[in-house]
Write a protein that holds these residues in place. Structure first.
Motif, PDB file in Angstrom:
ATOM      1  N   ARG A  33       0.721  -1.213  -0.015  1.00 37.04           N
ATOM      2  CA  ARG A  33      -0.003   0.132  -0.044  1.00 37.04           C
ATOM      3  C   ARG A  33       0.846   1.295   0.004  1.00 37.04           C
ATOM      4  O   ARG A  33       0.381   2.234  -0.636  1.00 37.04           O
ATOM      5  CB  ARG A  33      -0.946  -0.151   1.247  1.00 37.04           C
ATOM      6  CG  ARG A  33      -2.005  -0.911   1.190  1.00 37.04           C
ATOM      7  CD  ARG A  33      -3.058  -0.767   2.286  1.00 37.04           C
ATOM      8  NE  ARG A  33      -4.247  -1.554   2.105  1.00 37.04           N
ATOM      9  CZ  ARG A  33      -5.284  -1.714   2.964  1.00 37.04           C
ATOM     10  NH1 ARG A  33      -5.247  -0.893   3.955  1.00 37.04           N
ATOM     11  NH2 ARG A  33      -6.251  -2.456   2.933  1.00 37.04           N
ATOM     12  N   ILE A  34       1.804   1.198   0.746  1.00 32.41           N
ATOM     13  CA  ILE A  34       2.609   2.191   0.819  1.00 32.41           C
ATOM     14  C   ILE A  34       3.454   2.716  -0.536  1.00 32.41           C
ATOM     15  O   ILE A  34       3.576   3.893  -0.807  1.00 32.41           O
ATOM     16  CB  ILE A  34       3.793   2.542   2.240  1.00 32.41           C
ATOM     17  CG1 ILE A  34       4.412   3.862   2.526  1.00 32.41           C
ATOM     18  CG2 ILE A  34       4.825   1.672   1.801  1.00 32.41           C
ATOM     19  CD1 ILE A  34       3.169   4.688   3.192  1.00 32.41           C
ATOM     20  N   LEU A  35       3.869   1.479  -0.990  1.00 35.05           N
ATOM     21  CA  LEU A  35       4.518   1.827  -2.445  1.00 35.05           C
ATOM     22  C   LEU A  35       3.587   2.129  -3.277  1.00 35.05           C
ATOM     23  O   LEU A  35       3.837   3.036  -4.365  1.00 35.05           O
ATOM     24  CB  LEU A  35       5.230   0.277  -2.652  1.00 35.05           C
ATOM     25  CG  LEU A  35       6.513   0.356  -2.191  1.00 35.05           C
ATOM     26  CD1 LEU A  35       7.103  -1.110  -2.412  1.00 35.05           C
ATOM     27  CD2 LEU A  35       7.523   1.028  -2.392  1.00 35.05           C
ATOM     28  N   ASP A  36       2.458   1.924  -3.315  1.00 31.70           N
ATOM     29  CA  ASP A  36       1.282   2.018  -4.374  1.00 31.70           C
ATOM     30  C   ASP A  36       1.008   3.668  -4.043  1.00 31.70           C
ATOM     31  O   ASP A  36       1.012   4.529  -4.927  1.00 31.70           O
ATOM     32  CB  ASP A  36      -0.058   1.376  -4.275  1.00 31.70           C
ATOM     33  CG  ASP A  36      -0.892   1.935  -4.918  1.00 31.70           C
ATOM     34  OD1 ASP A  36      -0.702   2.030  -6.509  1.00 31.70           O
ATOM     35  OD2 ASP A  36      -2.194   2.056  -4.678  1.00 31.70           O
ATOM     36  N   LEU A  37       1.097   4.026  -2.761  1.00 35.29           N
ATOM     37  CA  LEU A  37       0.568   5.621  -2.456  1.00 35.29           C
ATOM     38  C   LEU A  37       1.594   6.305  -2.647  1.00 35.29           C
ATOM     39  O   LEU A  37       1.578   7.614  -3.617  1.00 35.29           O
ATOM     40  CB  LEU A  37       0.319   5.587  -0.834  1.00 35.29           C
ATOM     41  CG  LEU A  37      -0.158   6.936  -0.314  1.00 35.29           C
ATOM     42  CD1 LEU A  37      -1.254   7.156  -0.998  1.00 35.29           C
ATOM     43  CD2 LEU A  37      -0.249   6.903   0.940  1.00 35.29           C
ATOM     44  N   LEU A  38       3.104   5.864  -2.470  1.00 33.32           N
ATOM     45  CA  LEU A  38       4.226   6.636  -2.883  1.00 33.32           C
ATOM     46  C   LEU A  38       4.200   6.885  -4.524  1.00 33.32           C
ATOM     47  O   LEU A  38       4.704   7.831  -4.952  1.00 33.32           O
ATOM     48  CB  LEU A  38       5.403   6.051  -2.371  1.00 33.32           C
ATOM     49  CG  LEU A  38       6.761   6.643  -2.605  1.00 33.32           C
ATOM     50  CD1 LEU A  38       6.558   8.163  -2.081  1.00 33.32           C
ATOM     51  CD2 LEU A  38       7.988   6.030  -2.231  1.00 33.32           C
ATOM     52  N   GLY A  39       3.927   5.775  -5.334  1.00 37.32           N
ATOM     53  CA  GLY A  39       3.941   6.070  -6.658  1.00 37.32           C
ATOM     54  C   GLY A  39       3.004   6.869  -7.152  1.00 37.32           C
ATOM     55  O   GLY A  39       3.300   7.725  -8.070  1.00 37.32           O
ATOM     56  N   LYS A  40       1.608   6.942  -6.253  1.00 39.06           N
ATOM     57  CA  LYS A  40       0.841   8.154  -6.859  1.00 39.06           C
ATOM     58  C   LYS A  40       1.237   9.356  -6.445  1.00 39.06           C
ATOM     59  O   LYS A  40       0.997  10.349  -7.218  1.00 39.06           O
ATOM     60  CB  LYS A  40      -0.591   7.805  -6.172  1.00 39.06           C
ATOM     61  CG  LYS A  40      -1.185   6.526  -6.604  1.00 39.06           C
ATOM     62  CD  LYS A  40      -2.607   6.297  -5.797  1.00 39.06           C
ATOM     63  CE  LYS A  40      -3.291   4.994  -6.147  1.00 39.06           C
ATOM     64  NZ  LYS A  40      -4.553   4.829  -5.381  1.00 39.06           N
ATOM     65  N   TYR A  41       1.853   9.572  -5.443  1.00 38.27           N
ATOM     66  CA  TYR A  41       2.346  10.785  -5.205  1.00 38.27           C
ATOM     67  C   TYR A  41       3.425  11.271  -6.130  1.00 38.27           C
ATOM     68  O   TYR A  41       3.563  12.498  -6.604  1.00 38.27           O
ATOM     69  CB  TYR A  41       2.999  10.905  -3.386  1.00 38.27           C
ATOM     70  CG  TYR A  41       1.932  10.811  -2.477  1.00 38.27           C
ATOM     71  CD1 TYR A  41       0.618  11.204  -2.746  1.00 38.27           C
ATOM     72  CD2 TYR A  41       2.483  10.311  -1.226  1.00 38.27           C
ATOM     73  CE1 TYR A  41      -0.218  11.469  -1.782  1.00 38.27           C
ATOM     74  CE2 TYR A  41       1.326  10.458  -0.216  1.00 38.27           C
ATOM     75  CZ  TYR A  41       0.212  10.953  -0.738  1.00 38.27           C
ATOM     76  OH  TYR A  41      -0.786  10.799   0.436  1.00 38.27           O
ATOM     77  N   ILE A  42       4.430  10.364  -6.395  1.00 38.90           N
ATOM     78  CA  ILE A  42       5.351  10.689  -7.218  1.00 38.90           C
ATOM     79  C   ILE A  42       4.790  11.059  -8.530  1.00 38.90           C
ATOM     80  O   ILE A  42       5.426  12.204  -9.477  1.00 38.90           O
ATOM     81  CB  ILE A  42       6.293   9.520  -7.536  1.00 38.90           C
ATOM     82  CG1 ILE A  42       7.354   9.269  -6.304  1.00 38.90           C
ATOM     83  CG2 ILE A  42       7.470   9.880  -8.640  1.00 38.90           C
ATOM     84  CD1 ILE A  42       8.077   8.244  -6.053  1.00 38.90           C
ATOM     85  N   LYS A  43       3.771  10.372  -9.037  1.00 37.39           N
ATOM     86  CA  LYS A  43       3.159  10.783 -10.403  1.00 37.39           C
ATOM     87  C   LYS A  43       2.371  12.222 -10.463  1.00 37.39           C
ATOM     88  O   LYS A  43       2.715  12.836 -11.255  1.00 37.39           O
ATOM     89  CB  LYS A  43       2.143   9.705 -10.939  1.00 37.39           C
ATOM     90  CG  LYS A  43       1.570   9.849 -12.055  1.00 37.39           C
ATOM     91  CD  LYS A  43       0.464   8.705 -12.359  1.00 37.39           C
ATOM     92  CE  LYS A  43      -0.147   9.223 -13.642  1.00 37.39           C
ATOM     93  NZ  LYS A  43      -1.086   8.280 -14.335  1.00 37.39           N
ATOM     94  N   HIS A  44       1.813  12.327  -9.207  1.00 33.72           N
ATOM     95  CA  HIS A  44       1.298  13.727  -8.988  1.00 33.72           C
ATOM     96  C   HIS A  44       2.181  14.748  -8.995  1.00 33.72           C
ATOM     97  O   HIS A  44       2.173  15.772  -9.585  1.00 33.72           O
ATOM     98  CB  HIS A  44       0.475  13.645  -7.798  1.00 33.72           C
ATOM     99  CG  HIS A  44      -0.249  14.766  -7.424  1.00 33.72           C
ATOM    100  ND1 HIS A  44      -1.131  15.472  -8.188  1.00 33.72           N
ATOM    101  CD2 HIS A  44       0.201  15.859  -6.565  1.00 33.72           C
ATOM    102  CE1 HIS A  44      -1.605  16.759  -7.507  1.00 33.72           C
ATOM    103  NE2 HIS A  44      -0.728  17.025  -6.712  1.00 33.72           N
ATOM    104  N   HIS A  45       3.252  14.525  -8.324  1.00 33.48           N
ATOM    105  CA  HIS A  45       4.458  15.706  -8.154  1.00 33.48           C
ATOM    106  C   HIS A  45       5.092  15.882  -9.461  1.00 33.48           C
ATOM    107  O   HIS A  45       5.212  16.944  -9.976  1.00 33.48           O
ATOM    108  CB  HIS A  45       5.533  14.838  -7.288  1.00 33.48           C
ATOM    109  CG  HIS A  45       6.531  16.087  -7.128  1.00 33.48           C
ATOM    110  ND1 HIS A  45       7.978  15.574  -7.536  1.00 33.48           N
ATOM    111  CD2 HIS A  45       6.770  17.337  -6.478  1.00 33.48           C
ATOM    112  CE1 HIS A  45       8.743  16.876  -7.340  1.00 33.48           C
ATOM    113  NE2 HIS A  45       8.050  17.815  -6.494  1.00 33.48           N
TER     114      HIS A  45
END
Length: 186
Positions: A33-45
């Motif tokens: 979950r944290i890797l998925d969330l981090l991936g979403k944050y990186i994409k948003h960034h």
């Protein structure tokens, strides 16, 4: 003494909570979950950085012309205001200078906010408990820290970021020219 009357010490309670947290952090579900969330944050960034790049390319000529013209009218409008003897003209000039000053201040505040948020993001990433997570997560964080090392800003003609120090420099320079102009013409 009954079992329910026994009270745990605060230290024991804290240790149990830490153990629960560590169990959750080390679970595979949490890592996924944290890797998925981090991936979403990186994409948003990345999308946000792309948006800033497009906006920067749009604002570079506009902001450069605005700053150049601002230097001009922050010198000559106050000069005309000081020389004017008509009340009506003086009020118009004061209104114009106030609007021009406010417009530059708005540009500077927006630019400064963007810079501050960029630096705040880097600080928040660094202060997160990234060291407690898995190596893949740490690699993502390292990439984010490297990217956020360059602050995001709207630039004035690719020369300097539009910020409050830039705004103050514009005003200081304009009023220095105004002083020189007054001394030359008096």
């Amino acid at each position: 003494m009954l079992m329910h009357d026994v009270r745990w010490s605060e230290e024991t309670e804290e240790r149990v909570n830490i153990d629960r947290i560590m169990t959750i952090i080390h679970s595979e579900d949490f890592k996924a979950r944290i890797l998925d969330l981090l991936g979403k944050y990186i994409k948003h960034h990345q999308e946000f950085l792309q948006f800033c790049k497009v906006m920067d390319s749009y604002f570079i000529p506009l902001l450069f012309m605005k700053v150049c013209l601002s230097m001009f009218y922050h010198v000559f409008v106050p000069y005309c205001l000081l020389r004017s003897t008509e009340l009506g003209l003086s009020l118009i000039l004061v209104q114009y200078e106030t609007c021009a000053f406010t417009e530059m201040l708005v540009f500077a505040l927006v630019g400064q906010t963007l810079i501050n948020k960029s630096e705040e993001l880097r600080q928040n990433i660094f202060e997160s408990p990234w060291y407690m997570c898995d190596v893949n997560y740490q690699k993502y964080i390292l990439m984010l820290l490297m990217r956020t090392g360059r602050s995001t800003s709207v630039r004035v003609g690719k020369l300097a970021p539009m910020s409050l120090p830039m705004f103050l420099w514009i005003l200081k320079t304009a009023f220095s020219y105004l002083t020189v102009l007054r001394q030359v013409t008096d």
